[in-house]
Design a protein around this motif. Structure first.
Motif, PDB file in Angstrom:
ATOM      1  N   GLY A  87      -3.954-109.241  -7.869  1.00 53.94           N
ATOM      2  CA  GLY A  87      -3.537-108.224  -6.923  1.00 53.94           C
ATOM      3  C   GLY A  87      -3.556-106.835  -7.520  1.00 53.94           C
ATOM      4  N   TYR A  88      -3.076-106.714  -8.748  1.00 59.39           N
ATOM      5  CA  TYR A  88      -3.048-105.422  -9.426  1.00 59.39           C
ATOM      6  C   TYR A  88      -4.470-104.953  -9.750  1.00 59.39           C
ATOM      7  CZ  TYR A  88      -1.879-101.827 -12.861  1.00 59.39           C
ATOM      8  OH  TYR A  88      -1.774-100.649 -13.558  1.00 59.39           O
ATOM      9  N   THR A  89      -5.300-105.866 -10.225  1.00 58.90           N
ATOM     10  CA  THR A  89      -6.690-105.524 -10.545  1.00 58.90           C
ATOM     11  C   THR A  89      -7.424-105.022  -9.313  1.00 58.90           C
ATOM     12  OG1 THR A  89      -6.744-107.185 -12.304  1.00 58.90           O
ATOM     13  CG2 THR A  89      -8.864-106.419 -11.464  1.00 58.90           C
ATOM     14  N   PHE A  90      -7.218-105.695  -8.178  1.00 60.77           N
ATOM     15  CA  PHE A  90      -7.866-105.270  -6.944  1.00 60.77           C
ATOM     16  C   PHE A  90      -7.350-103.895  -6.504  1.00 60.77           C
ATOM     17  CE2 PHE A  90      -8.054-104.896  -2.340  1.00 60.77           C
ATOM     18  CZ  PHE A  90      -9.387-105.174  -2.092  1.00 60.77           C
ATOM     19  N   TYR A  91      -6.042-103.685  -6.637  1.00 67.59           N
ATOM     20  CA  TYR A  91      -5.455-102.391  -6.269  1.00 67.59           C
ATOM     21  C   TYR A  91      -6.101-101.252  -7.059  1.00 67.59           C
ATOM     22  CZ  TYR A  91      -2.231 -98.549  -7.208  1.00 67.59           C
ATOM     23  OH  TYR A  91      -1.692 -97.308  -7.447  1.00 67.59           O
ATOM     24  N   ILE A  92      -6.256-101.436  -8.374  1.00 66.69           N
ATOM     25  CA  ILE A  92      -6.858-100.397  -9.217  1.00 66.69           C
ATOM     26  C   ILE A  92      -8.297-100.118  -8.790  1.00 66.69           C
ATOM     27  CG2 ILE A  92      -7.566 -99.789 -11.555  1.00 66.69           C
ATOM     28  CD1 ILE A  92      -4.589 -99.640 -11.126  1.00 66.69           C
ATOM     29  N   LYS A  93      -9.045-101.168  -8.529  1.00 72.84           N
ATOM     30  CA  LYS A  93     -10.452-101.003  -8.163  1.00 72.84           C
ATOM     31  C   LYS A  93     -10.621-100.326  -6.806  1.00 72.84           C
ATOM     32  CE  LYS A  93     -12.469-104.849 -10.788  1.00 72.84           C
ATOM     33  NZ  LYS A  93     -13.228-106.120 -10.697  1.00 72.84           N
ATOM     34  N   SER A  94      -9.652-100.479  -5.928  1.00 74.42           N
ATOM     35  CA  SER A  94      -9.801 -99.976  -4.560  1.00 74.42           C
ATOM     36  C   SER A  94      -9.259 -98.560  -4.364  1.00 74.42           C
ATOM     37  CB  SER A  94      -9.078-100.916  -3.593  1.00 74.42           C
ATOM     38  OG  SER A  94      -7.675-100.906  -3.825  1.00 74.42           O
ATOM     39  N   ILE A  95      -8.725 -97.944  -5.427  1.00 73.43           N
ATOM     40  CA  ILE A  95      -8.137 -96.604  -5.277  1.00 73.43           C
ATOM     41  C   ILE A  95      -9.190 -95.582  -4.845  1.00 73.43           C
ATOM     42  CG2 ILE A  95      -7.013 -94.708  -6.507  1.00 73.43           C
ATOM     43  CD1 ILE A  95      -5.616 -96.749  -8.240  1.00 73.43           C
ATOM     44  N   SER A  96      -8.850 -94.797  -3.843  1.00 75.82           N
ATOM     45  CA  SER A  96      -9.760 -93.777  -3.318  1.00 75.82           C
ATOM     46  C   SER A  96      -9.990 -92.670  -4.339  1.00 75.82           C
ATOM     47  CB  SER A  96      -9.169 -93.179  -2.041  1.00 75.82           C
ATOM     48  OG  SER A  96      -9.881 -92.024  -1.647  1.00 75.82           O
ATOM     49  N   PRO A  97     -11.199 -92.087  -4.385  1.00 78.07           N
ATOM     50  CA  PRO A  97     -11.464 -90.952  -5.283  1.00 78.07           C
ATOM     51  C   PRO A  97     -10.581 -89.742  -4.995  1.00 78.07           C
ATOM     52  CG  PRO A  97     -13.515 -91.902  -4.476  1.00 78.07           C
ATOM     53  CD  PRO A  97     -12.407 -92.542  -3.693  1.00 78.07           C
ATOM     54  N   GLU A  98      -9.948 -89.699  -3.827  1.00 83.24           N
ATOM     55  CA  GLU A  98      -9.058 -88.595  -3.479  1.00 83.24           C
ATOM     56  C   GLU A  98      -7.759 -88.623  -4.280  1.00 83.24           C
ATOM     57  OE1 GLU A  98      -8.954 -87.610   0.976  1.00 83.24           O
ATOM     58  OE2 GLU A  98      -9.452 -89.742   0.960  1.00 83.24           O
ATOM     59  N   ILE A  99      -7.413 -89.788  -4.817  1.00 84.10           N
ATOM     60  CA  ILE A  99      -6.141 -89.955  -5.511  1.00 84.10           C
ATOM     61  C   ILE A  99      -6.211 -89.351  -6.909  1.00 84.10           C
ATOM     62  CG2 ILE A  99      -4.488 -91.632  -6.409  1.00 84.10           C
ATOM     63  CD1 ILE A  99      -4.544 -91.336  -3.354  1.00 84.10           C
ATOM     64  N   ILE A 100      -5.208 -88.522  -7.242  1.00 80.64           N
ATOM     65  CA  ILE A 100      -5.158 -87.852  -8.535  1.00 80.64           C
ATOM     66  C   ILE A 100      -4.161 -88.528  -9.484  1.00 80.64           C
ATOM     67  CG2 ILE A 100      -4.759 -85.656  -9.718  1.00 80.64           C
ATOM     68  CD1 ILE A 100      -7.194 -85.700  -7.892  1.00 80.64           C
ATOM     69  N   ASN A 101      -3.041 -88.975  -8.947  1.00 79.92           N
ATOM     70  CA  ASN A 101      -1.996 -89.581  -9.780  1.00 79.92           C
ATOM     71  C   ASN A 101      -1.558 -90.920  -9.189  1.00 79.92           C
ATOM     72  OD1 ASN A 101      -1.030 -86.356  -9.513  1.00 79.92           O
ATOM     73  ND2 ASN A 101      -1.491 -87.119 -11.564  1.00 79.92           N
ATOM     74  N   ARG A 102      -1.197 -91.825 -10.062  1.00 78.31           N
ATOM     75  CA  ARG A 102      -0.628 -93.105  -9.634  1.00 78.31           C
ATOM     76  C   ARG A 102       0.475 -93.490 -10.623  1.00 78.31           C
ATOM     77  NH1 ARG A 102      -2.582 -97.508 -12.675  1.00 78.31           N
ATOM     78  NH2 ARG A 102      -4.417 -97.058 -13.956  1.00 78.31           N
ATOM     79  N   ILE A 103       1.337 -94.403 -10.207  1.00 75.67           N
ATOM     80  CA  ILE A 103       2.469 -94.832 -11.028  1.00 75.67           C
ATOM     81  C   ILE A 103       2.532 -96.348 -11.049  1.00 75.67           C
ATOM     82  CG2 ILE A 103       4.998 -94.882 -11.191  1.00 75.67           C
ATOM     83  CD1 ILE A 103       5.036 -92.066 -10.082  1.00 75.67           C
ATOM     84  N   SER A 104       2.839 -96.875 -12.223  1.00 73.30           N
ATOM     85  CA  SER A 104       3.032 -98.314 -12.387  1.00 73.30           C
ATOM     86  C   SER A 104       4.446 -98.556 -12.897  1.00 73.30           C
ATOM     87  CB  SER A 104       2.006 -98.882 -13.380  1.00 73.30           C
ATOM     88  OG  SER A 104       2.288-100.236 -13.662  1.00 73.30           O
ATOM     89  N   MET A 105       5.160 -99.437 -12.215  1.00 76.10           N
ATOM     90  CA  MET A 105       6.532 -99.768 -12.596  1.00 76.10           C
ATOM     91  C   MET A 105       6.686-101.274 -12.762  1.00 76.10           C
ATOM     92  SD  MET A 105       8.806 -97.465  -9.944  1.00 76.10           S
ATOM     93  CE  MET A 105      10.264 -98.400 -10.413  1.00 76.10           C
ATOM     94  N   ARG A 106       7.553-101.652 -13.686  1.00 76.67           N
ATOM     95  CA  ARG A 106       8.012-103.025 -13.761  1.00 76.67           C
ATOM     96  C   ARG A 106       9.531-102.984 -13.732  1.00 76.67           C
ATOM     97  NH1 ARG A 106       7.015-108.030 -14.016  1.00 76.67           N
ATOM     98  NH2 ARG A 106       8.253-109.508 -15.192  1.00 76.67           N
ATOM     99  N   PHE A 107      10.124-103.859 -12.927  1.00 77.11           N
ATOM    100  CA  PHE A 107      11.563-103.812 -12.731  1.00 77.11           C
ATOM    101  C   PHE A 107      12.172-105.213 -12.781  1.00 77.11           C
ATOM    102  CE2 PHE A 107       9.762-104.674  -8.607  1.00 77.11           C
ATOM    103  CZ  PHE A 107      10.639-105.596  -8.042  1.00 77.11           C
ATOM    104  N   GLN A 108      13.462-105.238 -13.007  1.00 80.92           N
ATOM    105  CA  GLN A 108      14.238-106.469 -12.935  1.00 80.92           C
ATOM    106  C   GLN A 108      15.580-106.125 -12.322  1.00 80.92           C
ATOM    107  OE1 GLN A 108      15.300-108.334 -16.677  1.00 80.92           O
ATOM    108  NE2 GLN A 108      15.694-110.305 -15.690  1.00 80.92           N
ATOM    109  N   ILE A 109      15.979-106.929 -11.354  1.00 79.55           N
ATOM    110  CA  ILE A 109      17.255-106.719 -10.671  1.00 79.55           C
ATOM    111  C   ILE A 109      18.148-107.917 -10.944  1.00 79.55           C
ATOM    112  CG2 ILE A 109      18.388-106.386  -8.454  1.00 79.55           C
ATOM    113  CD1 ILE A 109      15.807-105.094  -7.473  1.00 79.55           C
ATOM    114  N   ILE A 110      19.309-107.645 -11.477  1.00 76.32           N
ATOM    115  CA  ILE A 110      20.274-108.693 -11.792  1.00 76.32           C
ATOM    116  C   ILE A 110      21.548-108.418 -11.021  1.00 76.32           C
ATOM    117  CG2 ILE A 110      19.331-109.213 -14.073  1.00 76.32           C
ATOM    118  CD1 ILE A 110      21.413-107.379 -15.267  1.00 76.32           C
ATOM    119  N   PRO A 111      22.282-109.462 -10.648  1.00 77.71           N
ATOM    120  CA  PRO A 111      23.510-109.238  -9.873  1.00 77.71           C
ATOM    121  C   PRO A 111      24.561-108.509 -10.705  1.00 77.71           C
ATOM    122  CG  PRO A 111      23.337-111.525 -10.578  1.00 77.71           C
ATOM    123  CD  PRO A 111      22.028-110.871 -10.922  1.00 77.71           C
ATOM    124  N   VAL A 112      25.329-107.670 -10.046  1.00 79.84           N
ATOM    125  CA  VAL A 112      26.402-106.939 -10.701  1.00 79.84           C
ATOM    126  C   VAL A 112      27.578-107.888 -10.932  1.00 79.84           C
ATOM    127  CG1 VAL A 112      28.027-105.039 -10.490  1.00 79.84           C
ATOM    128  CG2 VAL A 112      25.695-104.787  -9.627  1.00 79.84           C
TER     129      VAL A 112
END
Length: 270
Positions: free
Chosen positions: A242-267
């Motif tokens: 999914g990530y590989t396809f997303y990178i390949k499909s980015i439009s030439p109009e796009i100048i910046n992108r962000i990649s995040m990894r997160f983890q949510i744990i109960p308080v």
């Protein structure tokens, strides 16, 4: 077709590519032990109604690639006992027109623990309590939409990846949004005790490569910014189809992108 399939008693994985539904398609799979289905279609037109859930009773993972959604598409997958679902289009992020019907279908998945979506623009994704992993890729995501998504996810217990372009989309073209707006929210995320941001990388475009032809890696450079919290560059958790396809499909109009990894744990409540 039914006679041919009925003899494949050991078949567990199958891929279907059709322009529309065909009479008896899902009936032909009835009684088989299909655990993984890849479903490729341009625009789904339902003829067989809701026979998919009745026939694919052993299905665990479902991949759908469709250019245009339809009410019948989301109704057709409702009620499946799947654990993993992936949604995208053929050449860019999926534009979901029937959001409420998709949400209803996702709500019907009692055992879903993994969800991967690549969307054209942000939609209100249903987050199930059973969900443990979310990979969310978006061609255009506003800072306000990022905030809405993160705060919504913070009520769950899961981990995953977010990757998106710093842009808005008006249906015809992209409009750039300053990455500083997203960095400001990254600082705000630090106040959420249940949220751990393991990756926050900003990428700048270095050249306007032709997507699907040139190397997508050569088109971006990582932003060196003191505000960015960066994890191990060798972390392979984000390396998926999914990530590989997303990178390949980015439009030439796009100048910046962000990649995040997160983890949510109960308080912890004392």
């Amino acid at each position: 077709m039914s006679q041919s399939l009925s003899s494949l008693t050991q078949l567990e994985m199958t891929s279907i590519g059709l322009s529309s539904d065909s009479h008896g398609l899902w009936k032909a799979y009835r009684g088989l032990n299909i655990k993984k289905l890849s479903w490729w279609t341009m625009h789904w037109k339902v003829k067989d109604g809701l026979l998919m859930a009745e026939s694919l009773t052993q299905l665990e993972k479902l991949f759908i690639c469709v250019d245009k959604d339809s009410p019948g598409l989301w109704e057709n997958i409702s009620g499946l006992n799947i654990k993993g679902l992936t949604l995208r289009s053929h050449s860019e992020g999926l534009f979901v027109k029937h959001v409420s019907l998709l949400s209803q279908s996702i709500s019907s998945f009692k055992y879903l623990d993994s969800l991967t979506v690549h969307l054209r623009t942000y939609i209100d994704i249903k987050v199930l309590q059973t969900l443990k992993c979310l990979n969310f890729y978006c061609d255009a995501l506003l800072p306000s939409e990022l905030r809405e998504l993160v705060y919504k996810l913070s009520a769950s217990t899961l981990e995953g990846n977010l990757a998106f372009n710093c842009a808005s989309f008006n249906g015809l073209s992209f409009k750039r949004i300053p990455q500083e707006d997203y960095i400001a929210f990254n600082q705000e995320m630090g106040s959420l005790k249940q949220l751990a941001v393991k990756r926050f990388r900003i990428y700048d475009r270095t050249n306007h490569f032709i997507k699907w032809i040139d190397s997508e890696d050569s088109a971006w450079s990582e932003r060196a910014n003191k505000v960015v919290v960066d994890d191990d560059h060798d972390d392979a958790s984000v390396v998926d189809d999914g990530y590989t396809f997303y990178i390949k499909s980015i439009s030439p109009e796009i100048i910046n992108r962000i990649s995040m990894r997160f983890q949510i744990i109960p308080v912890m409540v004392i």
